[in-house]
Design a protein around this motif. Structure first.
Motif, PDB file in Angstrom:
ATOM      1  N   ILE A 230       0.883  -1.176   0.000  1.00 35.37           N
ATOM      2  CA  ILE A 230       0.000   0.000   0.000  1.00 35.37           C
ATOM      3  C   ILE A 230       0.915   1.219   0.000  1.00 35.37           C
ATOM      4  O   ILE A 230       1.788   1.314   0.869  1.00 35.37           O
ATOM      5  N   TRP A 231       0.763   2.104  -0.995  1.00 32.90           N
ATOM      6  CA  TRP A 231       1.679   3.249  -1.003  1.00 32.90           C
ATOM      7  C   TRP A 231       0.967   4.557  -1.297  1.00 32.90           C
ATOM      8  O   TRP A 231      -0.117   4.584  -1.884  1.00 32.90           O
ATOM      9  N   ASP A 232       1.626   5.612  -0.869  1.00 29.16           N
ATOM     10  CA  ASP A 232       1.172   6.986  -1.066  1.00 29.16           C
ATOM     11  C   ASP A 232       1.480   7.352  -2.517  1.00 29.16           C
ATOM     12  O   ASP A 232       2.644   7.504  -2.892  1.00 29.16           O
ATOM     13  N   ASN A 233       0.430   7.497  -3.323  1.00 32.02           N
ATOM     14  CA  ASN A 233       0.597   7.713  -4.765  1.00 32.02           C
ATOM     15  C   ASN A 233       0.966   9.161  -5.099  1.00 32.02           C
ATOM     16  O   ASN A 233       1.317   9.455  -6.234  1.00 32.02           O
ATOM     17  N   LEU A 234       0.883  10.052  -4.125  1.00 27.96           N
ATOM     18  CA  LEU A 234       1.268  11.442  -4.375  1.00 27.96           C
ATOM     19  C   LEU A 234       2.748  11.645  -4.042  1.00 27.96           C
ATOM     20  O   LEU A 234       3.479  12.261  -4.806  1.00 27.96           O
ATOM     21  N   ALA A 235       3.179  11.106  -2.920  1.00 26.12           N
ATOM     22  CA  ALA A 235       4.572  11.309  -2.494  1.00 26.12           C
ATOM     23  C   ALA A 235       5.534  10.378  -3.234  1.00 26.12           C
ATOM     24  O   ALA A 235       6.687  10.729  -3.447  1.00 26.12           O
ATOM     25  N   LEU A 236       5.072   9.202  -3.593  1.00 23.87           N
ATOM     26  CA  LEU A 236       5.964   8.217  -4.229  1.00 23.87           C
ATOM     27  C   LEU A 236       5.679   8.117  -5.722  1.00 23.87           C
ATOM     28  O   LEU A 236       4.559   8.309  -6.171  1.00 23.87           O
ATOM     29  N   GLN A 237       6.705   7.798  -6.481  1.00 24.42           N
ATOM     30  CA  GLN A 237       6.543   7.383  -7.879  1.00 24.42           C
ATOM     31  C   GLN A 237       6.956   5.923  -7.957  1.00 24.42           C
ATOM     32  O   GLN A 237       7.792   5.462  -7.175  1.00 24.42           O
ATOM     33  N   HIS A 238       6.355   5.194  -8.906  1.00 23.61           N
ATOM     34  CA  HIS A 238       6.696   3.783  -9.053  1.00 23.61           C
ATOM     35  C   HIS A 238       6.951   3.459 -10.519  1.00 23.61           C
ATOM     36  O   HIS A 238       6.545   4.211 -11.422  1.00 23.61           O
ATOM     37  N   ALA A 239       7.603   2.338 -10.751  1.00 27.46           N
ATOM     38  CA  ALA A 239       7.996   1.928 -12.102  1.00 27.46           C
ATOM     39  C   ALA A 239       8.154   0.408 -12.100  1.00 27.46           C
ATOM     40  O   ALA A 239       8.258  -0.208 -11.042  1.00 27.46           O
ATOM     41  N   ARG A 240       8.178  -0.163 -13.277  1.00 29.40           N
ATOM     42  CA  ARG A 240       8.493  -1.586 -13.354  1.00 29.40           C
ATOM     43  C   ARG A 240       9.190  -1.848 -14.685  1.00 29.40           C
ATOM     44  O   ARG A 240       8.893  -1.197 -15.703  1.00 29.40           O
ATOM     45  N   PRO A 241      10.095  -2.838 -14.704  1.00 27.39           N
ATOM     46  CA  PRO A 241      10.686  -3.234 -15.987  1.00 27.39           C
ATOM     47  C   PRO A 241       9.655  -4.004 -16.802  1.00 27.39           C
ATOM     48  O   PRO A 241       8.592  -4.371 -16.269  1.00 27.39           O
ATOM     49  N   SER A 242       9.961  -4.261 -18.051  1.00 26.92           N
ATOM     50  CA  SER A 242       9.081  -5.074 -18.895  1.00 26.92           C
ATOM     51  C   SER A 242       8.831  -6.431 -18.227  1.00 26.92           C
ATOM     52  O   SER A 242       9.726  -6.995 -17.595  1.00 26.92           O
ATOM     53  N   ILE A 243       7.606  -6.934 -18.368  1.00 28.72           N
ATOM     54  CA  ILE A 243       7.316  -8.274 -17.832  1.00 28.72           C
ATOM     55  C   ILE A 243       7.065  -9.249 -18.977  1.00 28.72           C
ATOM     56  O   ILE A 243       6.378 -10.262 -18.811  1.00 28.72           O
ATOM     57  N   GLU A 244       7.622  -8.914 -20.137  1.00 26.81           N
ATOM     58  CA  GLU A 244       7.547  -9.806 -21.306  1.00 26.81           C
ATOM     59  C   GLU A 244       8.087 -11.181 -20.912  1.00 26.81           C
ATOM     60  O   GLU A 244       9.142 -11.288 -20.291  1.00 26.81           O
ATOM     61  N   GLY A 245       7.339 -12.225 -21.251  1.00 26.96           N
ATOM     62  CA  GLY A 245       7.819 -13.577 -20.954  1.00 26.96           C
ATOM     63  C   GLY A 245       7.400 -14.079 -19.587  1.00 26.96           C
ATOM     64  O   GLY A 245       7.566 -15.250 -19.265  1.00 26.96           O
ATOM     65  N   VAL A 246       6.861 -13.178 -18.747  1.00 26.86           N
ATOM     66  CA  VAL A 246       6.389 -13.596 -17.425  1.00 26.86           C
ATOM     67  C   VAL A 246       4.960 -14.102 -17.577  1.00 26.86           C
ATOM     68  O   VAL A 246       4.109 -13.391 -18.117  1.00 26.86           O
ATOM     69  N   THR A 247       4.693 -15.327 -17.163  1.00 26.60           N
ATOM     70  CA  THR A 247       3.347 -15.869 -17.374  1.00 26.60           C
ATOM     71  C   THR A 247       2.445 -15.658 -16.164  1.00 26.60           C
ATOM     72  O   THR A 247       1.260 -15.404 -16.313  1.00 26.60           O
ATOM     73  N   ARG A 248       3.024 -15.764 -14.957  1.00 26.05           N
ATOM     74  CA  ARG A 248       2.178 -15.611 -13.767  1.00 26.05           C
ATOM     75  C   ARG A 248       2.533 -14.331 -13.032  1.00 26.05           C
ATOM     76  O   ARG A 248       3.611 -14.199 -12.449  1.00 26.05           O
ATOM     77  N   ARG A 249       1.631 -13.367 -13.104  1.00 25.78           N
ATOM     78  CA  ARG A 249       1.825 -12.098 -12.362  1.00 25.78           C
ATOM     79  C   ARG A 249       0.461 -11.423 -12.248  1.00 25.78           C
ATOM     80  O   ARG A 249       0.135 -10.521 -13.002  1.00 25.78           O
ATOM     81  N   LYS A 250      -0.327 -11.905 -11.301  1.00 28.48           N
ATOM     82  CA  LYS A 250      -1.661 -11.342 -11.114  1.00 28.48           C
ATOM     83  C   LYS A 250      -1.700 -10.565  -9.802  1.00 28.48           C
ATOM     84  O   LYS A 250      -1.549 -11.143  -8.723  1.00 28.48           O
TER      85      LYS A 250
END
Ligand code: FE2
Length: 285
Positions: A230-250
């Protein structure tokens, strides 16, 4: 698991707090108050080994603030048709809307353990790290924000492509609850600072990005089943690398938002899964 929410915690470096507590058993009013207090103090909370229905997740988040039951994205998966498998550059959700969500939560329902991560930076802490002269310069400045899909690693141009939705907002946001100043610009979605020429604006933004995206102050959370962030969406920024090839990530997603998010999405918004066709269209102009 602790008896009382907040009784058993551990700091996460460089920021955030792990809270050991089984949220499925329900929260007393005191637990709820502790959750809200910890959320605003630490900005990112991790609960491991959680098993919550979507309704239960709503119930937990409601102790912090109003939840958005009409959210445009309920589950983040490699085939969710909104984000897809794209790399997502640092952003805060709905940064281009008048009222972005105050908080975001993701619960890992089914993920390949330690195969993917979400990265976080604290833009309130970044403001505190700015040299005083730089902080003074950006206080009172406005920035131009675009409704980009958040997939651009490179920064946006000073002049935005025609037809791209944009808005102006303060370069420094005062957090509505903590009253902390936040450097509310992002490399993938801020095109320029209003009133500055191209050279000045670019140089100043680069200074800010160097501070915000300093790897020494970046958190990477590697997902495992049952993790709830659970994060503060105003104070924090978030990012993720590509998940190409990842089958399970729900990931089950619930947002805290005083203002409904879906009604603030501009008509010209292009989802990351459609960004290639959009770029071709722009190039063809
Ligand atoms: Fe996001």
């Amino acid at each position: 698991m602790g008896q009382r929410l907040g009784a058993d915690t551990a700091r996460i470096e460089p920021f955030g707090l792990e809270v050991r507590f089984d949220l499925s058993r329900g929260l007393t009013p005191d637990d709820g108050a502790a959750l809200k207090d910890l959320f605003y103090r630490h900005k990112l909370l991790l609960f491991r080994d959680q098993n919550l229905t979507r309704d239960q997740q709503f119930g937990v988040l409601e102790h912090i603030g109003p939840v958005d039951r009409a959210s445009p994205l309920d589950y983040v998966t490699p085939d969710d048709d909104v984000l897809g498998t794209r790399h997502l550059a640092f952003h805060s959700d709905m940064h281009f809307a008048p009222f972005p969500a105050e908080g975001v939560s993701l619960l890992a329902l089914d993920v390949e353990a330690d195969a993917t991560y979400t990265a976080f930076v604290d833009a309130a802490a970044a403001y505190r790290r700015l040299p005083a002269e730089l902080a003074r310069r950006i206080d009172g400045l406005r920035s131009v924000r675009a409704a980009t899909p958040g997939v651009y690693e490179d920064e946006l141009p000073y002049d935005l492509p025609e037809g791209m939705h944009s808005m102006q907002r303060d370069a420094v946001m005062i957090h509505p609850v903590t009253q902390e100043p936040i450097v509310y610009v992002a490399r993938c979605s801020t095109s320029r600072l209003v009133g500055l020429d191209r050279e000045e604006s670019t140089a100043l933004l680069h200074n800010l990005y160097d501070t915000i995206y300093d790897e020494a102050h970046m958190l990477k959370h590697w997902w495992r089943d049952g993790d709830l962030l659970i994060w503060d969406n105003l104070a924090l920024q978030h990012a993720r690398p590509s998940i190409e090839g990842v089958t399970r990530r729900k990931l089950q997603r619930v947002t805290i938002a005083t203002h409904e998010q879906s009604s603030q999405i501009p008509a010209s918004y292009v989802s990351p899964v459609d960004v290639d066709s959009w770029q071709v269209k722009e190039d063809a102009k």
